[in-house]
Design a protein around this motif. Structure first.
Motif, PDB file in Angstrom:
ATOM      1  N   ALA A 175       0.838  -1.202   0.000  1.00  0.00           N
ATOM      2  CA  ALA A 175       0.000   0.000   0.000  1.00  0.00           C
ATOM      3  C   ALA A 175       0.871   1.250   0.000  1.00  0.00           C
ATOM      4  N   GLN A 176       1.966   1.183   0.728  1.00  0.00           N
ATOM      5  CA  GLN A 176       2.849   2.331   0.870  1.00  0.00           C
ATOM      6  C   GLN A 176       3.713   2.575  -0.374  1.00  0.00           C
ATOM      7  N   ASN A 177       4.191   1.488  -1.006  1.00  0.00           N
ATOM      8  CA  ASN A 177       5.224   1.631  -2.036  1.00  0.00           C
ATOM      9  C   ASN A 177       4.797   1.308  -3.465  1.00  0.00           C
ATOM     10  N   CYS A 178       3.691   0.628  -3.629  1.00  0.00           N
ATOM     11  CA  CYS A 178       3.354   0.106  -4.956  1.00  0.00           C
ATOM     12  C   CYS A 178       1.964   0.515  -5.439  1.00  0.00           C
ATOM     13  N   ALA A 179       1.041   0.700  -4.503  1.00  0.00           N
ATOM     14  CA  ALA A 179      -0.368   0.871  -4.873  1.00  0.00           C
ATOM     15  C   ALA A 179      -0.605   2.119  -5.713  1.00  0.00           C
ATOM     16  N   GLY A 232      12.841 -16.352  -6.908  1.00  0.00           N
ATOM     17  CA  GLY A 232      14.057 -15.542  -6.899  1.00  0.00           C
ATOM     18  C   GLY A 232      14.089 -14.548  -8.053  1.00  0.00           C
ATOM     19  N   ASP A 233      13.621 -14.989  -9.226  1.00  0.00           N
ATOM     20  CA  ASP A 233      13.574 -14.089 -10.388  1.00  0.00           C
ATOM     21  C   ASP A 233      12.641 -12.905 -10.119  1.00  0.00           C
ATOM     22  N   LEU A 234      11.481 -13.200  -9.555  1.00  0.00           N
ATOM     23  CA  LEU A 234      10.512 -12.129  -9.285  1.00  0.00           C
ATOM     24  C   LEU A 234      11.053 -11.189  -8.199  1.00  0.00           C
ATOM     25  N   PHE A 235      11.700 -11.770  -7.205  1.00  0.00           N
ATOM     26  CA  PHE A 235      12.314 -10.954  -6.150  1.00  0.00           C
ATOM     27  C   PHE A 235      13.313  -9.967  -6.763  1.00  0.00           C
ATOM     28  N   THR A 236      14.199 -10.482  -7.612  1.00  0.00           N
ATOM     29  CA  THR A 236      15.241  -9.639  -8.206  1.00  0.00           C
ATOM     30  C   THR A 236      14.626  -8.538  -9.073  1.00  0.00           C
ATOM     31  N   ARG A 237      13.590  -8.894  -9.825  1.00  0.00           N
ATOM     32  CA  ARG A 237      12.904  -7.912 -10.679  1.00  0.00           C
ATOM     33  C   ARG A 237      12.341  -6.773  -9.813  1.00  0.00           C
ATOM     34  N   ILE A 238      11.669  -7.123  -8.722  1.00  0.00           N
ATOM     35  CA  ILE A 238      11.078  -6.094  -7.864  1.00  0.00           C
ATOM     36  C   ILE A 238      12.175  -5.291  -7.179  1.00  0.00           C
ATOM     37  N   LYS A 239      13.146  -6.007  -6.614  1.00  0.00           N
ATOM     38  CA  LYS A 239      14.201  -5.329  -5.843  1.00  0.00           C
ATOM     39  C   LYS A 239      14.965  -4.320  -6.706  1.00  0.00           C
ATOM     40  N   THR A 240      15.324  -4.708  -7.923  1.00  0.00           N
ATOM     41  CA  THR A 240      16.224  -3.879  -8.728  1.00  0.00           C
ATOM     42  C   THR A 240      15.504  -2.867  -9.616  1.00  0.00           C
ATOM     43  N   THR A 241      14.191  -3.048  -9.881  1.00  0.00           N
ATOM     44  CA  THR A 241      13.527  -2.099 -10.797  1.00  0.00           C
ATOM     45  C   THR A 241      12.327  -1.373 -10.185  1.00  0.00           C
ATOM     46  N   MET A 242      11.883  -1.798  -8.991  1.00  0.00           N
ATOM     47  CA  MET A 242      10.682  -1.208  -8.384  1.00  0.00           C
ATOM     48  C   MET A 242      10.987  -0.664  -6.992  1.00  0.00           C
ATOM     49  N   LEU A 293       9.261   1.976  -9.484  1.00  0.00           N
ATOM     50  CA  LEU A 293       9.823   2.521 -10.714  1.00  0.00           C
ATOM     51  C   LEU A 293      10.533   3.846 -10.470  1.00  0.00           C
ATOM     52  N   ASN A 294       9.988   4.644  -9.561  1.00  0.00           N
ATOM     53  CA  ASN A 294      10.567   5.968  -9.301  1.00  0.00           C
ATOM     54  C   ASN A 294      11.653   5.930  -8.226  1.00  0.00           C
ATOM     55  N   ALA A 295      11.922   4.762  -7.645  1.00  0.00           N
ATOM     56  CA  ALA A 295      12.985   4.650  -6.628  1.00  0.00           C
ATOM     57  C   ALA A 295      13.505   3.205  -6.556  1.00  0.00           C
ATOM     58  N   PRO A 296      14.086   2.686  -7.666  1.00  0.00           N
ATOM     59  CA  PRO A 296      14.524   1.285  -7.675  1.00  0.00           C
ATOM     60  C   PRO A 296      15.549   0.999  -6.584  1.00  0.00           C
ATOM     61  N   ASP A 297      15.539  -0.202  -6.079  1.00  0.00           N
ATOM     62  CA  ASP A 297      16.519  -0.658  -5.089  1.00  0.00           C
ATOM     63  C   ASP A 297      16.473   0.121  -3.778  1.00  0.00           C
ATOM     64  N   SER A 298      15.344   0.767  -3.498  1.00  0.00           N
ATOM     65  CA  SER A 298      15.256   1.549  -2.263  1.00  0.00           C
ATOM     66  C   SER A 298      14.677   0.727  -1.107  1.00  0.00           C
ATOM     67  N   LEU A 299      14.094  -0.443  -1.398  1.00  0.00           N
ATOM     68  CA  LEU A 299      13.470  -1.244  -0.338  1.00  0.00           C
ATOM     69  C   LEU A 299      14.429  -2.325   0.150  1.00  0.00           C
ATOM     70  N   SER A 300      14.317  -2.657   1.436  1.00  0.00           N
ATOM     71  CA  SER A 300      15.154  -3.730   1.987  1.00  0.00           C
ATOM     72  C   SER A 300      14.707  -5.071   1.416  1.00  0.00           C
ATOM     73  N   GLY A 301      15.618  -6.047   1.462  1.00  0.00           N
ATOM     74  CA  GLY A 301      15.280  -7.391   0.992  1.00  0.00           C
ATOM     75  C   GLY A 301      14.087  -7.952   1.740  1.00  0.00           C
ATOM     76  N   ARG A 302      14.028  -7.682   3.019  1.00  0.00           N
ATOM     77  CA  ARG A 302      12.924  -8.206   3.807  1.00  0.00           C
ATOM     78  C   ARG A 302      11.591  -7.617   3.362  1.00  0.00           C
ATOM     79  N   THR A 303      11.580  -6.322   3.102  1.00  0.00           N
ATOM     80  CA  THR A 303      10.332  -5.700   2.643  1.00  0.00           C
ATOM     81  C   THR A 303       9.918  -6.267   1.285  1.00  0.00           C
ATOM     82  N   VAL A 304      10.899  -6.459   0.404  1.00  0.00           N
ATOM     83  CA  VAL A 304      10.575  -7.006  -0.917  1.00  0.00           C
ATOM     84  C   VAL A 304      10.004  -8.424  -0.792  1.00  0.00           C
ATOM     85  N   SER A 305      10.598  -9.246   0.076  1.00  0.00           N
ATOM     86  CA  SER A 305      10.059 -10.614   0.209  1.00  0.00           C
ATOM     87  C   SER A 305       8.674 -10.587   0.856  1.00  0.00           C
ATOM     88  N   ASP A 306       8.437  -9.640   1.765  1.00  0.00           N
ATOM     89  CA  ASP A 306       7.091  -9.499   2.341  1.00  0.00           C
ATOM     90  C   ASP A 306       6.073  -9.138   1.254  1.00  0.00           C
TER      91      ASP A 306
END
Ligand code: HEC
Length: 144
Positions: free
Chosen positions: A48-52, A83-93, A95-108
């Motif tokens: 809700a905070q980062n993607c919606a 793992g592929d989906l994790f990497t896609r989200i972590k490194t590109t989303m 969209l306006n701030a890629p790689d800004s989220l922690s690994g834990r938040t991305v897996s959540d």
């Protein structure tokens, strides 16, 4: 007479062995319970905070970004891994701030995406690391 009983017994053992060999654990996939319900609840808040704002409150997409549920999304990711989906989200989303989220938040968030796509939850949380998720297949259709 004894020999015959022994032979039948040996045959029964061989048969049982064959059945055990066939009942090997199925391949790990999004259908085998690879995230916890609690994790998906955390992911929902992070989504809700980062993607919606781009993908919509209900993950169904809005003008600016595609849906993250449904057949279009699942077809894009069918046959890949968690793992592929994790990497896609972590490194590109986002969209306006890629790689800004922690690994834990991305897996959540990924757990929440899995829940929203109808995949069952399990006991253990999805780990926040692509190598540990590489063996988890994304399969659009539930295997028989
Ligand atoms: C500023 C808008 C914006 C935000 C915020 C955003 N996205 Fe995206 N996202 C997009 C756009 C646009 C695309 C399609 C173009 C592309 O792939 O880069 C996309 C594509 C995707 C895809 C690929 C979809 C597919 O079918 O393959 C995924 C997965 C994704 N986003 C997840 C997320 C997640 C998870 C978040 C929150 C952490 C997020 N996005 C935040 C705009 C955004």
């Amino acid at each position: 007479m004894m020999a015959r009983v022994a032979l039948i017994f040996a045959g029964a053992l061989a048969l049982a062995g064959g059945i055990v060999a066939q009942a090997q654990p199925a391949e790990r996939s999004v259908w085998t319970g690879v995230y916890s319900a609690e994790q998906a609840t955390r992911g929902k808040a992070a989504y809700a905070q980062n993607c919606a704002s781009c993908h919509g409150e209900s993950l169904s997409g809005i003008d600016v970004a595609p849906a993250l549920t449904g057949s279009g999304f699942l077809n894009n990711w069918n046959g890949t891994s968690a793992g592929d989906l994790f990497t896609r989200i972590k490194t590109t989303m986002p969209l306006n701030a890629p790689d800004s989220l922690s690994g834990r938040t991305v897996s959540d968030i990924e757990a929440y995406l899995f829940q929203s796509n109808g995949f069952p939850s399990g006991e253990v949380a999805l780990p926040p690391s692509p190598p540990m998720m590489a063996g988890i297949k994304i399969i659009a259709q539930k295997p028989q």
